[in-house]
Design a protein around this motif. Structure first.
Motif, PDB file in Angstrom:
ATOM      1  N   LEU A  68      38.331  -8.159  63.767  1.00 57.95           N
ATOM      2  CA  LEU A  68      38.916  -6.809  63.854  1.00 57.95           C
ATOM      3  C   LEU A  68      38.065  -5.943  64.796  1.00 57.95           C
ATOM      4  O   LEU A  68      36.872  -5.745  64.541  1.00 57.95           O
ATOM      5  N   PRO A  69      38.654  -5.415  65.879  1.00 58.11           N
ATOM      6  CA  PRO A  69      37.844  -4.587  66.776  1.00 58.11           C
ATOM      7  C   PRO A  69      37.322  -3.340  66.066  1.00 58.11           C
ATOM      8  O   PRO A  69      37.977  -2.793  65.175  1.00 58.11           O
ATOM      9  N   LEU A  70      36.141  -2.911  66.489  1.00 60.48           N
ATOM     10  CA  LEU A  70      35.592  -1.652  65.968  1.00 60.48           C
ATOM     11  C   LEU A  70      36.392  -0.479  66.533  1.00 60.48           C
ATOM     12  O   LEU A  70      36.640   0.521  65.851  1.00 60.48           O
ATOM     13  N   ALA A  71      36.782  -0.598  67.809  1.00 54.92           N
ATOM     14  CA  ALA A  71      37.520   0.480  68.470  1.00 54.92           C
ATOM     15  C   ALA A  71      38.424  -0.113  69.541  1.00 54.92           C
ATOM     16  O   ALA A  71      38.222  -1.246  69.982  1.00 54.92           O
ATOM     17  N   ALA A  72      39.426   0.661  69.929  1.00 56.58           N
ATOM     18  CA  ALA A  72      40.288   0.242  71.043  1.00 56.58           C
ATOM     19  C   ALA A  72      40.627   1.451  71.895  1.00 56.58           C
ATOM     20  O   ALA A  72      40.764   2.570  71.389  1.00 56.58           O
ATOM     21  N   ILE A  73      40.721   1.190  73.190  1.00 55.77           N
ATOM     22  CA  ILE A  73      41.177   2.216  74.141  1.00 55.77           C
ATOM     23  C   ILE A  73      42.495   1.696  74.701  1.00 55.77           C
ATOM     24  O   ILE A  73      42.537   0.604  75.289  1.00 55.77           O
ATOM     25  N   VAL A  74      43.572   2.432  74.477  1.00 53.82           N
ATOM     26  CA  VAL A  74      44.913   1.929  74.797  1.00 53.82           C
ATOM     27  C   VAL A  74      45.523   2.838  75.868  1.00 53.82           C
ATOM     28  O   VAL A  74      46.036   3.910  75.568  1.00 53.82           O
ATOM     29  N   ASP A  75      45.434   2.383  77.113  1.00 53.08           N
ATOM     30  CA  ASP A  75      45.816   3.205  78.271  1.00 53.08           C
ATOM     31  C   ASP A  75      46.979   2.525  78.983  1.00 53.08           C
ATOM     32  O   ASP A  75      46.795   1.529  79.691  1.00 53.08           O
ATOM     33  N   TYR A  76      48.191   3.091  78.831  1.00 55.25           N
ATOM     34  CA  TYR A  76      49.378   2.418  79.395  1.00 55.25           C
ATOM     35  C   TYR A  76      49.333   2.352  80.916  1.00 55.25           C
ATOM     36  O   TYR A  76      49.995   1.511  81.524  1.00 55.25           O
ATOM     37  N   GLU A  77      48.544   3.218  81.556  1.00 60.46           N
ATOM     38  CA  GLU A  77      48.515   3.200  83.027  1.00 60.46           C
ATOM     39  C   GLU A  77      47.961   1.874  83.550  1.00 60.46           C
ATOM     40  O   GLU A  77      48.213   1.498  84.692  1.00 60.46           O
ATOM     41  N   LEU A  78      47.217   1.161  82.703  1.00 54.57           N
ATOM     42  CA  LEU A  78      46.698  -0.155  83.107  1.00 54.57           C
ATOM     43  C   LEU A  78      47.821  -1.176  83.233  1.00 54.57           C
ATOM     44  O   LEU A  78      47.621  -2.249  83.812  1.00 54.57           O
ATOM     45  N   THR A  79      49.003  -0.898  82.679  1.00 59.31           N
ATOM     46  CA  THR A  79      50.077  -1.911  82.675  1.00 59.31           C
ATOM     47  C   THR A  79      51.036  -1.778  83.859  1.00 59.31           C
ATOM     48  O   THR A  79      51.930  -2.608  84.006  1.00 59.31           O
ATOM     49  N   PHE A  80      50.861  -0.747  84.712  1.00 60.55           N
ATOM     50  CA  PHE A  80      51.792  -0.589  85.838  1.00 60.55           C
ATOM     51  C   PHE A  80      51.819  -1.835  86.733  1.00 60.55           C
ATOM     52  O   PHE A  80      52.818  -2.142  87.350  1.00 60.55           O
ATOM     53  N   SER A  81      50.681  -2.539  86.824  1.00 67.23           N
ATOM     54  CA  SER A  81      50.586  -3.680  87.738  1.00 67.23           C
ATOM     55  C   SER A  81      51.067  -4.992  87.121  1.00 67.23           C
ATOM     56  O   SER A  81      51.077  -6.023  87.796  1.00 67.23           O
ATOM     57  N   VAL A  82      51.463  -4.987  85.859  1.00 65.50           N
ATOM     58  CA  VAL A  82      51.880  -6.251  85.226  1.00 65.50           C
ATOM     59  C   VAL A  82      53.203  -6.713  85.847  1.00 65.50           C
ATOM     60  O   VAL A  82      54.168  -5.947  85.888  1.00 65.50           O
ATOM     61  N   PRO A  83      53.272  -7.962  86.363  1.00 68.35           N
ATOM     62  CA  PRO A  83      54.502  -8.435  86.999  1.00 68.35           C
ATOM     63  C   PRO A  83      55.656  -8.549  85.986  1.00 68.35           C
ATOM     64  O   PRO A  83      55.404  -8.666  84.777  1.00 68.35           O
ATOM     65  N   PRO A  84      56.915  -8.543  86.485  1.00 70.41           N
ATOM     66  CA  PRO A  84      58.070  -8.542  85.574  1.00 70.41           C
ATOM     67  C   PRO A  84      58.072  -9.692  84.561  1.00 70.41           C
ATOM     68  O   PRO A  84      58.373  -9.476  83.382  1.00 70.41           O
ATOM     69  N   ARG A  85      57.707 -10.907  84.982  1.00 71.95           N
ATOM     70  CA  ARG A  85      57.747 -12.035  84.032  1.00 71.95           C
ATOM     71  C   ARG A  85      56.788 -11.774  82.857  1.00 71.95           C
ATOM     72  O   ARG A  85      57.155 -11.930  81.686  1.00 71.95           O
ATOM     73  N   THR A  86      55.563 -11.382  83.177  1.00 66.96           N
ATOM     74  CA  THR A  86      54.579 -11.126  82.107  1.00 66.96           C
ATOM     75  C   THR A  86      54.974  -9.885  81.311  1.00 66.96           C
ATOM     76  O   THR A  86      54.759  -9.829  80.096  1.00 66.96           O
ATOM     77  N   THR A  87      55.563  -8.888  81.974  1.00 63.00           N
ATOM     78  CA  THR A  87      56.045  -7.698  81.257  1.00 63.00           C
ATOM     79  C   THR A  87      57.072  -8.111  80.200  1.00 63.00           C
ATOM     80  O   THR A  87      57.021  -7.659  79.044  1.00 63.00           O
ATOM     81  N   ALA A  88      57.998  -8.983  80.602  1.00 65.51           N
ATOM     82  CA  ALA A  88      59.042  -9.431  79.666  1.00 65.51           C
ATOM     83  C   ALA A  88      58.421 -10.243  78.531  1.00 65.51           C
ATOM     84  O   ALA A  88      58.699  -9.997  77.340  1.00 65.51           O
ATOM     85  N   ASP A  89      57.560 -11.193  78.884  1.00 64.52           N
ATOM     86  CA  ASP A  89      56.992 -12.093  77.863  1.00 64.52           C
ATOM     87  C   ASP A  89      56.150 -11.314  76.839  1.00 64.52           C
ATOM     88  O   ASP A  89      56.274 -11.521  75.633  1.00 64.52           O
TER      89      ASP A  89
END
Ligand code: NAD
Length: 389
Positions: A170-191
């Protein structure tokens, strides 16, 4: 009744939140991280989004970037060796589920006596000890690993994708920043998006569901349902990316406090034997397994259909359940999910491994959480059905 709920101590969420990495460490009293990431994060320069704020704060760090997709026990051992003799006080898992799970497994193995192996920790064992705290920063939306008490590691001797569970993961903390996902290609985005949807759905229908996990599962489905197609077709859509990222984390909290079920139980062996990305193997199975399970928990599947937005609030369970099945098939068509055959898996190899895959699925414990609990024969029949699509 006594209940328990697990979650990271600190969840920082929102666009640009990666810039707060140094202050998150400071709040936790940490200052010497080992960043665990994958080679693409380094070659693309993406890791600089984390390293730059650390450097600016004068924090010295190490980087271990030899992680692989679907992390293996051998990579974990290499990672533990990279921790030794250094004065790190935490690990930062930066990337998709694979680097985050690698960091979690490294801290579990590093806490074990010399000679221990990752397989010593597979369920039903409890992996509660960790050598160092882990902070997770996801770059896909996603596995939800940033919020779960699980890590999934492949045993290279047996080709088994092992589920490892416990507070050590279990992580002690998480930083969840959606801007990091803009570069995810469509196939990986879907999966990865279908992976999140599956987490929420399985958490809701699981025999281990509870009122708290239900809230997270339904909220996740309300976010994921209307936005999954949008991020696939329009990767720069900030509102949709934000909804998917939040949905992935909430789905992680849901299944970490309920469980996954038959889809995940059957999906891990496909990943281990045929190297199909995790979310994609879930997607290949989701329509067939949901059809098999529907009548064993119809009111819950109907509620999922309403949360996803394919059935009306006042629609009856039968009709809502039927619409859910239609939606899962339509989603697979629109997101171009191949059948195992179209993916290029050799049919003789597939059929030959079905008994082993069914045995490994059952051994993971996940099928026992399903509303309809299958035996090995029923699992093999479902694999055959998924083969046809
Ligand atoms: P992944 O981490 O393997 O990444 C897939 C690919 O996407 C990699 O090539 C990676 O470099 C790339 N990528 C990641 N972020 C990117 C970005 N922002 N832009 C461009 N490319 C990017 O894939 P995943 O689906 O995130 O994780 C899968 C793993 O997570 C599996 O091993 C699975 O078993 C595990 N998992 C763990 C949990 C848990 O609770 N611990 C839950 C579900 C799945």
């Amino acid at each position: 009744m006594i209940t328990s709920f697990v979650s990271p101590r600190l969840l920082v969420m929102g666009g640009g939140s990666i810039g707060q990495a140094a202050s998150v460490l400071a709040q936790l009293g940490l200052s010497r991280p080992l960043v665990v990431t994958d080679p693409w994060m380094v070659s693309s320069g993406t890791v600089e989004k984390l390293l730059a704020p650390l450097k600016a704060a004068g924090i010295s760090y190490g980087v271990f970037s030899d992680t692989v997709p679907d992390p293996t026990d051998t990579v974990i051992a290499t990672g533990v060796a990279a921790m030794q003799g250094r004065d790190y006080d935490c690990l930062i898992g930066f990337g998709g589920g694979s680097p985050m799970d690698t960091a979690k497994a490294m801290t579990i193995l590093a806490a074990a006596p010399a000679g221990a192996k990752m397989r010593d920790f597979k369920v039903p064992a409890q992996a509660n000890k960790a050598a160092l705290p882990v902070i997770c920063i996801p770059t896909t939306a996603g596995t939800g690993s940033e919020a779960t008490r699980f890590t999934v590691i492949t045993d290279t001797e047996t080709d088994e994708k092992m589920l490892i569970a416990g507070l050590g993961a279990l992580p002690l903390a998480a930083i969840v920043d959606y801007e990091l996902t803009f570069s995810v290609p469509p196939r990986t985005t879907a999966d990865t998006g279908i992976d999140s949807l599956t987490h929420a759905l399985e958490a809701l229908v699981s025999r281990r569901a509870n009122p708290e996990s239900d809230e997270y599962a339904l909220r996740a489905m309300r976010l994921i349902g209307p936005n999954l197609r949008t991020v696939y077709h329009d990767p720069k859509n900030a509102a949709a990316r934000e909804a998917m990222m939040k949905g992935a984390t909430l789905a992680g909290l849901a299944f970490s406090n309920s469980s996954v079920a038959l889809v995940h139980g059957m999906s891990r062996p496909i990943g281990a034997h045929f190297h199909v990305p995790h979310g994609l193997s879930n997607a290949m199975l989701l329509p067939a397994v949901t059809a098999y399970s529907l009548n064993a928990a119809l009111p819950r599947y109907a509620e999922a259909a309403r949360a996803i937005g394919v059935a009306g609030r006042d629609e009856g369970d039968q009709s809502a359940g039927a619409k859910l099945l239609e939606e899962l098939s339509a989603l697979n068509r629109e997101l171009a999910v191949p059948t195992p055959a179209a993916y290029g898996i050799d049919p003789a190899k597939w059929n030959g491994r079905l008994p082993t895959m069914a045995a490994q699925a059952l051994a993971s414990g996940s099928p026992a959480n399903n509303p309809a609990v299958p035996d090995a024969e029923a699992i093999m029949a479902l694999y055959r059905r998924a083969w046809q699509g």
